[in-house]
Design an enzyme around this catalytic site. Sequence first.
Site, PDB file in Angstrom:
ATOM      1  N   HIS A  62      46.941  24.629  24.126  1.00 23.40           N
ATOM      2  CA  HIS A  62      45.549  24.320  23.786  1.00 23.40           C
ATOM      3  C   HIS A  62      44.676  24.359  25.026  1.00 23.40           C
ATOM      4  O   HIS A  62      45.061  23.910  26.105  1.00 23.40           O
ATOM      5  CB  HIS A  62      45.434  22.992  23.034  1.00 23.40           C
ATOM      6  CG  HIS A  62      45.806  21.753  23.783  1.00 23.40           C
ATOM      7  ND1 HIS A  62      44.894  21.014  24.484  1.00 23.40           N
ATOM      8  CD2 HIS A  62      46.984  21.098  23.926  1.00 23.40           C
ATOM      9  CE1 HIS A  62      45.498  19.950  25.015  1.00 23.40           C
ATOM     10  NE2 HIS A  62      46.770  19.987  24.703  1.00 23.40           N
ATOM     11  N   GLU A 195      42.834  20.655  19.879  1.00 23.19           N
ATOM     12  CA  GLU A 195      44.155  20.028  19.731  1.00 23.19           C
ATOM     13  C   GLU A 195      44.035  18.530  19.854  1.00 23.19           C
ATOM     14  O   GLU A 195      44.677  17.772  19.120  1.00 23.19           O
ATOM     15  CB  GLU A 195      45.117  20.585  20.790  1.00 23.19           C
ATOM     16  CG  GLU A 195      46.573  20.170  20.609  1.00 23.19           C
ATOM     17  CD  GLU A 195      46.970  18.872  21.308  1.00 23.19           C
ATOM     18  OE1 GLU A 195      48.099  18.415  21.087  1.00 23.19           O
ATOM     19  OE2 GLU A 195      46.140  18.284  22.058  1.00 23.19           O
TER      20      GLU A 195
HETATM   21 CO    CO Z   1      46.603  15.685  25.207  1.00 22.37          CO
HETATM   22 ZN    ZN Z   2      48.172  18.565  25.262  1.00 20.68          ZN
END
Ligand code: CO
Ligand code: ZN
Length: 325
Positions: A62, A195
């Site tokens: 991410h 994320e």
């Molecule tokens: Co994190």
């Molecule tokens: Zn992470």
Amino acid sequence: MFLDDLTQQFGVSGFEEPIRAFITEFCQSHADEIIKDNIGNLIVIKKGTGKSNRKKIMLSAHMDEIGFAVTDVTEKGFLKVRYMGGISNQVSVCQRIQFRSGTIGVILGGKDKKDDRDFTQLSVDIGATSKEEALAHVQIGEPASYCGEFTPLCGRTVCSKAIDDRIGCYILMRVLAEMETKPYHDTYFVFSVQEELGLRGAKVAVSTCNPDIGVAVDITGSFDTPGAPNGFTKLGSGAAIKVMDGSVVCDDRLVTFLCDYAKANDIPHQREVLARGGTDAGAIHLFNNGVSSCGVSIPTRYGHSPVGTVDMFDVEKHASKLLME
Ligand code: CO
Ligand code: ZN
């Protein structure tokens, strides 16, 4: 080192444009195809050459980072903020944060340990003396990240803001750039968004990739500091092969494959169990009829802070392992 630049790009969850532009530019010359989907995920595709049993492998790191967003401004010009991701008040107090607009602020309040996750106690001082002056610099909803410059420590250890998960992005970019021949399997390098707000980007990216195998490349805990809770993974013992975390129990066959591969090739590694916290694998493995998933993680001290700390030894020994997939 481009990890330095990578960590310093702005990319609070939902506001990833600067970091996405940075990664896109790097990947351009190495990719067969690049997709930016409607939620902002960057998907870099390397086509495989395999004739029989060619699979689709999704590697996901991410690119978003934790941060803050302005919710209100007081009459005296102090900002109220909410968290974007898992933030601790204790870690935040007296820290500098930088808004997307460039405005810098310092955080005050919230020292009470009991209420460590209660962001209503925090205020941000940007030096303004009135509501009007503050609103001339930031608007409601304006995102901010910690300030935390990239700093080498002893040995091969480095610290910075946004180590979670720019270290994963770094690994994916290195693997992509260092692939000398085309991979056997179709390989999707995913730089996911949001994320930290609940694996939101990966939930979308997985449907674009429709992979046979998913691999999350992210940070994990390092339980080797004074007062740390119980846990196995630590800095400097190699990359961690995820067995499970709060969002996924990895496919046992993949875990075994990775561990055997690491052993056979003398790659330092450690098995990882993270009691809390999730990774993109948590979203990937639940897609459609289920996707065989696993994770490779970098042990990190002080993960959600301006001073996330990793040992580059764990990072460098990583790339070849992923390549093999
Ligand atoms: Co994190
Ligand atoms: Zn992470």
